[in-house]
Design a protein around this motif. Sequence first.
Motif, short mmCIF file in Angstrom:
data_model
loop_
_atom_site.label_atom_id
_atom_site.label_comp_id
_atom_site.label_asym_id
_atom_site.label_seq_id
_atom_site.Cartn_x
_atom_site.Cartn_y
_atom_site.Cartn_z
N SER A 33 0.84 -1.19 0.00
CA SER A 33 0.00 0.00 0.00
C SER A 33 0.88 1.25 0.00
O SER A 33 2.08 1.19 0.30
CB SER A 33 -0.90 0.01 1.24
OG SER A 33 -0.11 0.18 2.41
N ARG A 34 0.26 2.37 -0.30
CA ARG A 34 0.97 3.65 -0.29
C ARG A 34 1.55 3.92 1.11
O ARG A 34 2.71 4.34 1.24
CB ARG A 34 0.02 4.77 -0.70
CG ARG A 34 0.65 6.14 -0.77
CD ARG A 34 -0.39 7.20 -1.13
NE ARG A 34 -0.86 7.05 -2.51
CZ ARG A 34 -2.03 6.52 -2.86
NH1 ARG A 34 -2.87 6.08 -1.94
NH2 ARG A 34 -2.39 6.43 -4.13
N ALA A 35 0.77 3.66 2.12
CA ALA A 35 1.24 3.91 3.49
C ALA A 35 2.41 3.01 3.85
O ALA A 35 3.38 3.44 4.49
CB ALA A 35 0.09 3.71 4.49
N ARG A 36 2.34 1.76 3.44
CA ARG A 36 3.42 0.81 3.74
C ARG A 36 4.71 1.21 3.03
O ARG A 36 5.80 1.16 3.61
CB ARG A 36 2.98 -0.59 3.32
CG ARG A 36 4.03 -1.66 3.52
CD ARG A 36 4.23 -1.99 4.96
NE ARG A 36 5.06 -3.17 5.12
CZ ARG A 36 5.87 -3.38 6.13
NH1 ARG A 36 5.95 -2.50 7.11
NH2 ARG A 36 6.58 -4.49 6.20
N GLY A 42 10.62 5.72 4.50
CA GLY A 42 10.80 6.90 5.33
C GLY A 42 10.26 8.16 4.69
O GLY A 42 10.53 9.27 5.16
N LEU A 43 9.44 8.01 3.62
CA LEU A 43 8.89 9.17 2.92
C LEU A 43 7.55 9.56 3.54
O LEU A 43 6.81 8.71 4.05
CB LEU A 43 8.71 8.86 1.44
CG LEU A 43 9.97 8.51 0.65
CD1 LEU A 43 9.60 8.10 -0.77
CD2 LEU A 43 10.95 9.68 0.63
N SER A 44 7.20 10.82 3.44
CA SER A 44 5.90 11.28 3.90
C SER A 44 4.82 10.75 2.97
O SER A 44 5.10 10.33 1.84
CB SER A 44 5.85 12.80 3.92
OG SER A 44 5.93 13.32 2.59
N THR A 67 -5.91 -3.92 0.47
CA THR A 67 -5.57 -4.66 1.68
C THR A 67 -6.82 -5.25 2.30
O THR A 67 -7.92 -4.73 2.13
CB THR A 67 -4.89 -3.73 2.70
OG1 THR A 67 -5.77 -2.62 2.98
CG2 THR A 67 -3.57 -3.20 2.17
N GLU A 68 -6.63 -6.37 3.01
CA GLU A 68 -7.76 -7.04 3.64
C GLU A 68 -7.44 -7.30 5.11
O GLU A 68 -6.30 -7.21 5.54
CB GLU A 68 -8.05 -8.37 2.93
CG GLU A 68 -8.46 -8.20 1.47
CD GLU A 68 -8.70 -9.54 0.79
OE1 GLU A 68 -8.48 -10.57 1.46
OE2 GLU A 68 -9.10 -9.55 -0.38
N GLY A 74 -10.39 -1.10 2.39
CA GLY A 74 -9.00 -1.51 2.18
C GLY A 74 -8.21 -0.44 1.44
O GLY A 74 -8.77 0.36 0.68
N ALA A 75 -6.92 -0.43 1.66
CA ALA A 75 -6.03 0.52 0.99
C ALA A 75 -5.62 -0.02 -0.37
O ALA A 75 -5.44 -1.23 -0.56
CB ALA A 75 -4.80 0.78 1.85
N GLN A 76 -5.46 0.87 -1.32
CA GLN A 76 -5.02 0.50 -2.66
C GLN A 76 -3.62 -0.12 -2.61
O GLN A 76 -2.74 0.37 -1.91
CB GLN A 76 -4.98 1.73 -3.56
CG GLN A 76 -4.53 1.47 -4.98
CD GLN A 76 -5.62 0.84 -5.82
OE1 GLN A 76 -6.64 1.46 -6.08
NE2 GLN A 76 -5.42 -0.41 -6.21
N LEU A 77 -3.43 -1.21 -3.36
CA LEU A 77 -2.14 -1.88 -3.43
C LEU A 77 -1.46 -1.58 -4.76
O LEU A 77 -2.12 -1.43 -5.79
CB LEU A 77 -2.29 -3.39 -3.26
CG LEU A 77 -2.74 -3.89 -1.89
CD1 LEU A 77 -2.97 -5.39 -1.92
CD2 LEU A 77 -1.72 -3.52 -0.81
N PHE A 78 -0.14 -1.54 -4.73
CA PHE A 78 0.66 -1.29 -5.93
C PHE A 78 1.68 -2.41 -6.09
O PHE A 78 2.20 -2.95 -5.11
CB PHE A 78 1.38 0.06 -5.83
CG PHE A 78 0.45 1.24 -5.78
CD1 PHE A 78 0.10 1.92 -6.93
CD2 PHE A 78 -0.08 1.66 -4.56
CE1 PHE A 78 -0.76 3.00 -6.89
CE2 PHE A 78 -0.95 2.74 -4.50
CZ PHE A 78 -1.29 3.40 -5.67
N ARG A 79 1.99 -2.76 -7.33
CA ARG A 79 2.98 -3.80 -7.62
C ARG A 79 3.79 -3.40 -8.85
O ARG A 79 3.36 -2.56 -9.65
CB ARG A 79 2.30 -5.15 -7.86
CG ARG A 79 1.33 -5.16 -9.03
CD ARG A 79 0.56 -6.48 -9.11
NE ARG A 79 -0.45 -6.46 -10.16
CZ ARG A 79 -0.24 -6.85 -11.41
NH1 ARG A 79 0.97 -7.32 -11.77
NH2 ARG A 79 -1.20 -6.81 -12.31
#
Length: 403
Positions: A33-36, A42-44, A67-68, A74-79
């Motif tokens: 996820s973006r937050a992860r 270490g980025l905002s 995310t589940e 759920g948060a959007q996931l990126f790959r």
Amino acid sequence: MAAAAGTPGTPRVLRAMNDRAALDLLLEHGPLSRARIGRLTGLSKPTASQLLARLEAAGLVLAGGTTEGRPGPGAQLFRVNPAAGYAAGLDVTRARVLAAVADITGRTVGRYELPTPHRRTGVPVVRQVTEALDGAVRAAGLTRDDVRRLVVGTPGAFDPNTGRLRYAAHLPGWHSPGLLEELSGALPMPVEYENDVNLVALAEQRLGAARGHGDFVLLWNQEGLGAALVLGGRLHRGWTGGAGEVGFLPVPGTPLVRGVARTNSGGFQELAGSQAVPKLARELGVTPVPGGGPLEAAAALLARAAGAEDEPHRLLLRAYATRLATGLASLVSVLDPELVVLSGTSLTAGGEALRDLVREELGELAASRPRLVLGSVTGDPVLRGALESALATTRDEVFDTSR
């Protein structure tokens, strides 16, 4: 005066460094996820959002899934986008050319095996290589032009000073002058060449038993006996590319082999190569396993000996371990590695029982005591190493967003 674009420390370079860090995390961890990603880099959150938007616009990442297992939406996931780039590898032996194509994530998407008994009819090496590569490319649903880099693994090594293949007299057709130029002219992508055992070591360093180790020796026993030397995290190839050609090493226990370049063999190969195991078994009263060639016979005998409790089989395993340790002692005494990886069918067939005996014998023959482990990359490790090598350079090119 403002710094030029691309100068270290400028916003463009810092962005590119953050981009690469995020892409490497996605390769290592899978969808995030973006937050992860923000936490791991270490980025905002705003900076992580800008980074992902930039990578998505460049076709390097894809958004998909959420995310589940947590309350709320759920948060959007990126790959990583698998189609961002492709690389290919070849594993060349006397009997066949094995080719594979991997996407940028490392997943094998196409594979092809070209038997080469027809080498007797004079089929040129360039045709063998292109036919094998095309087979893997077709299996992946791609074209040659989609592949950004090819790494070819062969026995022996191409001398960087002459461009000629050395230490592999048994590989027909690969010794002609100008071969590398012919191959380069026949293929649209850059082509690199590497010793097969070095590629196994690369696979173990990236994916297997040698992960996290900067100094190790890999001993390989397949059709031939060889070694790879990794010092300070880098392969040591030597002046002519022949570092690790330990099959030619003179060792006690076997007569000196003279003219090793002509015979394509040497003392350690005669003492501990796969072909020595059936002969040793007969001398110790162990019934050979019928069928197959020397490699298959050696693997079957060592696997049987590792699980047997009768005296002849125990003697066979001990005697073979002593032979292996005899050559390894020279390498360990000179290099003092932190780790020795035993790989190849004839070594892994003996399993931990053989490994333990080699370690015991080596402790008596060498002053240092490296840790001995079995190789853990199975299923064509030469080919896997070729793909890993090709992918490393391909990722450096594709993931560079500073340009």
